[in-house]
Scaffold this motif. Structure first.
Motif, PDB file in Angstrom:
ATOM      1  N   ARG A   1       0.869  -1.230   0.162  1.00  0.00           N
ATOM      2  CA  ARG A   1       0.098  -0.024  -0.040  1.00  0.00           C
ATOM      3  C   ARG A   1       0.796   1.351  -0.129  1.00  0.00           C
ATOM      4  NH1 ARG A   1      -0.977   1.140   5.963  1.00  0.00           N
ATOM      5  NH2 ARG A   1      -3.001   2.519   5.141  1.00  0.00           N
ATOM      6  N   PHE A   2       2.163   1.265  -0.148  1.00  0.00           N
ATOM      7  CA  PHE A   2       3.091   2.309   0.191  1.00  0.00           C
ATOM      8  C   PHE A   2       3.337   2.930  -1.347  1.00  0.00           C
ATOM      9  CE2 PHE A   2       3.452  -0.120   3.829  1.00  0.00           C
ATOM     10  CZ  PHE A   2       3.092   0.811   5.052  1.00  0.00           C
ATOM     11  N   GLU A   3       4.277   1.948  -2.029  1.00  0.00           N
ATOM     12  CA  GLU A   3       4.592   2.255  -3.215  1.00  0.00           C
ATOM     13  C   GLU A   3       3.533   1.789  -4.427  1.00  0.00           C
ATOM     14  OE1 GLU A   3       8.830   1.960  -4.228  1.00  0.00           O
ATOM     15  OE2 GLU A   3       8.842   0.535  -2.406  1.00  0.00           O
ATOM     16  N   GLY A   4       2.762   0.755  -4.092  1.00  0.00           N
ATOM     17  CA  GLY A   4       1.640   0.170  -5.031  1.00  0.00           C
ATOM     18  C   GLY A   4       2.561  -0.477  -6.200  1.00  0.00           C
ATOM     19  N   ARG A   5       3.652  -1.028  -5.741  1.00  0.00           N
ATOM     20  CA  ARG A   5       4.592  -1.620  -7.019  1.00  0.00           C
ATOM     21  C   ARG A   5       4.810  -3.068  -6.663  1.00  0.00           C
ATOM     22  NH1 ARG A   5      10.878   0.769  -7.954  1.00  0.00           N
ATOM     23  NH2 ARG A   5      11.446  -0.995  -9.418  1.00  0.00           N
ATOM     24  N   TYR A   6       4.888  -3.606  -5.568  1.00  0.00           N
ATOM     25  CA  TYR A   6       5.317  -4.950  -5.304  1.00  0.00           C
ATOM     26  C   TYR A   6       3.822  -5.854  -5.202  1.00  0.00           C
ATOM     27  CZ  TYR A   6       9.739  -3.182  -4.837  1.00  0.00           C
ATOM     28  OH  TYR A   6      11.013  -2.691  -5.128  1.00  0.00           O
ATOM     29  N   LEU A   7       3.726  -6.849  -5.851  1.00  0.00           N
ATOM     30  CA  LEU A   7       2.503  -7.831  -5.763  1.00  0.00           C
ATOM     31  C   LEU A   7       3.068  -9.171  -5.286  1.00  0.00           C
ATOM     32  CD1 LEU A   7      -0.329  -8.306  -8.303  1.00  0.00           C
ATOM     33  CD2 LEU A   7       1.098 -10.153  -7.869  1.00  0.00           C
ATOM     34  N   LEU A   8       2.161  -9.794  -4.180  1.00  0.00           N
ATOM     35  CA  LEU A   8       2.346 -10.986  -3.769  1.00  0.00           C
ATOM     36  C   LEU A   8       1.565 -11.965  -4.425  1.00  0.00           C
ATOM     37  CD1 LEU A   8       3.470 -10.515  -0.290  1.00  0.00           C
ATOM     38  CD2 LEU A   8       4.663 -11.822  -1.647  1.00  0.00           C
ATOM     39  N   SER A   9       1.760 -13.121  -4.524  1.00  0.00           N
ATOM     40  CA  SER A   9       0.740 -14.077  -4.846  1.00  0.00           C
ATOM     41  C   SER A   9       1.032 -15.412  -4.362  1.00  0.00           C
ATOM     42  CB  SER A   9       0.868 -14.364  -6.671  1.00  0.00           C
ATOM     43  OG  SER A   9       2.026 -14.763  -7.266  1.00  0.00           O
ATOM     44  N   GLY A  10       0.057 -16.068  -3.741  1.00  0.00           N
ATOM     45  CA  GLY A  10       0.102 -17.413  -3.155  1.00  0.00           C
ATOM     46  C   GLY A  10      -0.885 -18.570  -4.093  1.00  0.00           C
ATOM     47  N   GLY A  11       0.050 -19.404  -4.189  1.00  0.00           N
ATOM     48  CA  GLY A  11      -0.536 -20.799  -5.165  1.00  0.00           C
ATOM     49  C   GLY A  11      -1.224 -21.807  -4.357  1.00  0.00           C
ATOM     50  N   ALA A  12      -2.074 -22.652  -4.923  1.00  0.00           N
ATOM     51  CA  ALA A  12      -2.565 -23.745  -4.225  1.00  0.00           C
ATOM     52  C   ALA A  12      -1.561 -24.634  -3.881  1.00  0.00           C
ATOM     53  CB  ALA A  12      -3.875 -24.147  -5.222  1.00  0.00           C
ATOM     54  N   ASP A  13      -0.203 -24.619  -4.591  1.00  0.00           N
ATOM     55  CA  ASP A  13       0.588 -25.454  -4.301  1.00  0.00           C
ATOM     56  C   ASP A  13       1.562 -25.388  -3.183  1.00  0.00           C
ATOM     57  OD1 ASP A  13       1.763 -23.523  -5.658  1.00  0.00           O
ATOM     58  OD2 ASP A  13       2.779 -24.756  -7.401  1.00  0.00           O
ATOM     59  N   SER A  14       1.198 -24.336  -2.584  1.00  0.00           N
ATOM     60  CA  SER A  14       1.928 -23.598  -1.443  1.00  0.00           C
ATOM     61  C   SER A  14       3.122 -22.676  -1.995  1.00  0.00           C
ATOM     62  CB  SER A  14       2.661 -24.642  -0.451  1.00  0.00           C
ATOM     63  OG  SER A  14       3.556 -25.343  -0.877  1.00  0.00           O
ATOM     64  N   SER A  15       3.266 -22.591  -3.087  1.00  0.00           N
ATOM     65  CA  SER A  15       4.164 -21.735  -3.613  1.00  0.00           C
ATOM     66  C   SER A  15       3.765 -20.095  -3.552  1.00  0.00           C
ATOM     67  CB  SER A  15       4.591 -21.879  -5.069  1.00  0.00           C
ATOM     68  OG  SER A  15       3.478 -21.511  -5.921  1.00  0.00           O
ATOM     69  N   ILE A  16       4.882 -19.089  -3.340  1.00  0.00           N
ATOM     70  CA  ILE A  16       4.527 -17.845  -3.047  1.00  0.00           C
ATOM     71  C   ILE A  16       5.538 -17.144  -4.310  1.00  0.00           C
ATOM     72  CG2 ILE A  16       4.632 -15.771  -1.454  1.00  0.00           C
ATOM     73  CD1 ILE A  16       4.758 -17.890   0.521  1.00  0.00           C
ATOM     74  N   ALA A  17       5.136 -16.224  -4.765  1.00  0.00           N
ATOM     75  CA  ALA A  17       5.723 -15.196  -5.820  1.00  0.00           C
ATOM     76  C   ALA A  17       5.916 -13.795  -5.496  1.00  0.00           C
ATOM     77  CB  ALA A  17       5.538 -15.484  -7.170  1.00  0.00           C
ATOM     78  N   LEU A  18       6.915 -13.172  -5.756  1.00  0.00           N
ATOM     79  CA  LEU A  18       7.083 -11.678  -5.553  1.00  0.00           C
ATOM     80  C   LEU A  18       7.250 -10.981  -6.601  1.00  0.00           C
ATOM     81  CD1 LEU A  18       7.030  -9.181  -3.605  1.00  0.00           C
ATOM     82  CD2 LEU A  18       9.545  -9.594  -3.468  1.00  0.00           C
ATOM     83  N   TRP A  19       6.411 -10.067  -7.300  1.00  0.00           N
ATOM     84  CA  TRP A  19       6.299  -9.494  -8.774  1.00  0.00           C
ATOM     85  C   TRP A  19       6.824  -7.903  -8.547  1.00  0.00           C
ATOM     86  CZ3 TRP A  19       5.507 -13.428 -12.381  1.00  0.00           C
ATOM     87  CH2 TRP A  19       4.845 -14.381 -11.799  1.00  0.00           C
ATOM     88  N   ASP A  20       7.544  -7.378  -9.314  1.00  0.00           N
ATOM     89  CA  ASP A  20       7.637  -6.061  -9.421  1.00  0.00           C
ATOM     90  C   ASP A  20       6.702  -5.528 -10.590  1.00  0.00           C
ATOM     91  OD1 ASP A  20       8.591  -3.329  -9.555  1.00  0.00           O
ATOM     92  OD2 ASP A  20      10.557  -3.555  -9.687  1.00  0.00           O
ATOM     93  N   LEU A  21       5.773  -4.608 -10.228  1.00  0.00           N
ATOM     94  CA  LEU A  21       4.920  -4.073 -11.379  1.00  0.00           C
ATOM     95  C   LEU A  21       5.567  -3.115 -12.142  1.00  0.00           C
ATOM     96  CD1 LEU A  21       1.607  -4.060  -9.335  1.00  0.00           C
ATOM     97  CD2 LEU A  21       2.296  -5.904 -10.863  1.00  0.00           C
ATOM     98  N   GLU A  22       6.826  -2.722 -11.766  1.00  0.00           N
ATOM     99  CA  GLU A  22       7.395  -1.655 -12.643  1.00  0.00           C
ATOM    100  C   GLU A  22       8.646  -1.955 -13.324  1.00  0.00           C
ATOM    101  OE1 GLU A  22       8.147   1.749 -10.409  1.00  0.00           O
ATOM    102  OE2 GLU A  22       5.986   2.099  -9.720  1.00  0.00           O
TER     103      GLU A  22
END
Length: 452
Positions: A66-87
């Motif tokens: 909520r600060f930069e609105g830049r980083y997106l976190l996603s969580g999978g049904a297989d327990s994996s987690i990914a961090l994405w840079d929207l810029e």
């Protein structure tokens, strides 16, 4: 309408905020599927017809800092987690589509979750850490920089939902679990503090007030929605009743022996507050969305029609467009309705639009039977990008979709560019044909040589 706002602003009749809201709301209502892909895994038999996927077995949860609105976190049904840079994206040269690759990922290990992710949440005051919950009964704290867990809490029950207050410094995590009580975790002490008992079924959803740091709302499989003040010995403040459209709940429940009923005629698996804290939105298995006045507990009787669908115990949490981008009292809600996103005017209940992903070739999993929709394309979560007019949706087929505004003017400009491109290509083709004709004429011309 836009020209009218510009004119009124130019002559000084309207303040800048009116023009700003009008322009932003126009963009919000123009959200369309964007040419954006999130690709964590290389697909077998890599083909342009196959859609890149973010998580192999489906995406269960999304959140954006909520600060930069830049980083997106996603969580999978297989327990994996990914961090994405929207810029930080790669621009495909052929079709100018945007393609994201994860900054970092977490796969299943001894320290990570063993089962699917149910919820993700960044820390309320910075994005250097985030929390995760899982079907494996645990809540974990991760570092955003290293994506390694620093603490783990075993609640001995499936954790469907976690919530952190956006304003409080008490750093208490409210957990919705299979138990009929809200579990509270104090991140400062690293211990489970106490439970809020009052539901008669598994708790599926929790949400903190955005304006009162100790006030919490929760919904459960028994159809009830409770308000709590975690400072009090008897924490329960009130209980919502779908039959109460006047707002007598908080008074009558103690003074006249009034016994509140249920908020929904089925499990409640979605709760979200408006930004000003004056209203609460709840979603239930009775295929109803209800809007409540939080000062009185009254059901506002907003009717969202027969198109709403809701099933399963996973959280169904609507996304609310920022109020500063909309005209006053014209809040807009995005609801994840199975395979589509419904856009409603929140207080009127009027359906504004239906957003659907473009048809895409299945990349993995069993194909849908003829005449049926592939259940793997269900919308599982929504996330609004702060400081932008953008939204992202998670899907059970492993795809993260992006939604960005596309106005009619943009479409007209694209059409003009396409027409100019076609015209230029036709002109080149005509010139090439003329040159070929001249060449053919020259090669066919007979050449004679005079005798000596």
């Amino acid at each position: 309408m836009q020209n009218q706002h510009l004119l009124r602003r130019a002559i000084g009749v309207s303040p800048p905020s009116v023009l700003k809201r009008a322009t932003a709301s126009r963009l919000i209502y123009a959200l369309q599927p964007a040419p954006v892909t999130f690709n964590q895994h290389a697909l077998p038999n890599d083909s342009p017809d196959e859609t890149p996927i973010a998580h192999l077995t489906g995406v269960n949860a999304l959140t954006i800092d909520r600060f930069e609105g830049r980083y997106l976190l996603s969580g999978g049904a297989d327990s994996s987690i990914a961090l994405w840079d929207l810029e930080g994206y790669d621009l495909k040269q052929e079709n100018h589509d945007i393609s994201y690759r994860p900054l970092a990922t977490v796969e299943r290990t001894a320290e990570a979750h063993r089962l699917g992710i149910t919820q993700l949440a960044f820390y309320p005051f910075d994005s250097l850490a985030f929390l995760t919950s899982s079907y494996d009964h645990t809540v974990k704290i991760y570092s955003s920089e290293t994506l390694t867990p620093s603490a783990s809490f075993n609640l001995n029950s499936v954790v469907y939902n976690i919530a952190l207050s956006p304003i409080a410094d008490h750093l208490t995590v409210a957990c919705a679990t299979q138990q009929p009580a809200v579990r509270l975790i104090d991140l400062r002490s690293g211990a489970s503090t106490h439970s809020l008992a009052g539901h008669s079924g598994a708790v599926l959803s929790t949400a903190w007030s955005p304006v009162r740091e100790h006030i919490l709302a929760s919904g459960a499989t028994d159809g009830s929605v409770h308000f709590w003040d975690i400072r009090r010995g008897v924490s329960e403040l009130a209980k919502l009743d779908l039959e109460d459209s006047v707002g007598i709940m908080s008074r009558a429940s103690t003074s006249r022996g009034y016994s509140p009923g249920k908020a929904h005629k089925g499990p409640v698996n979605g709760i979200v507050w408006t930004e000003n804290g004056r209203h609460l939105i709840t979603c239930g298995h009775d295929d109803r969305i209800r809007v409540w006045d939080t000062d009185t507990g009254a059901n506002t009787l907003a009717n969202f029609g027969p198109t709403v669908r809701n099933s399963g115990l996973a959280p169904i949490i609507p996304a609310l467009a920022p109020t500063q981008m909309l005209p006053l009292e014209n809040d807009t809600m995005f609801y994840p309705n199975s395979h589509e996103i419904l856009v409603f005017e929140m207080f009127e209940g009027r359906l504004v639009r239906k957003l659907r992903r473009p048809e895409q070739k299945a990349t993995h999993g069993p194909p849908a039977e003829k005449g049926q929709t592939n259940s793997r394309s269900r919308v599982s979560a929504l996330a609004w990008r702060p400081h932008n007019v953008e939204m992202y949706s998670a899907h059970s087929d492993g795809i993260i979709a992006a939604w960005k505004p596309r106005l009619q003017e943009d479409a007209d400009l694209d059409d003009e560019e396409e027409q100019e491109k076609d015209s230029a290509e036709q002109s080149k083709k005509r010139k090439r044909n003329i040159l070929e004709d001249i060449y053919q004429d020259l090669t066919r011309q007979k050449i004679s040589f005079g005798g000596l």
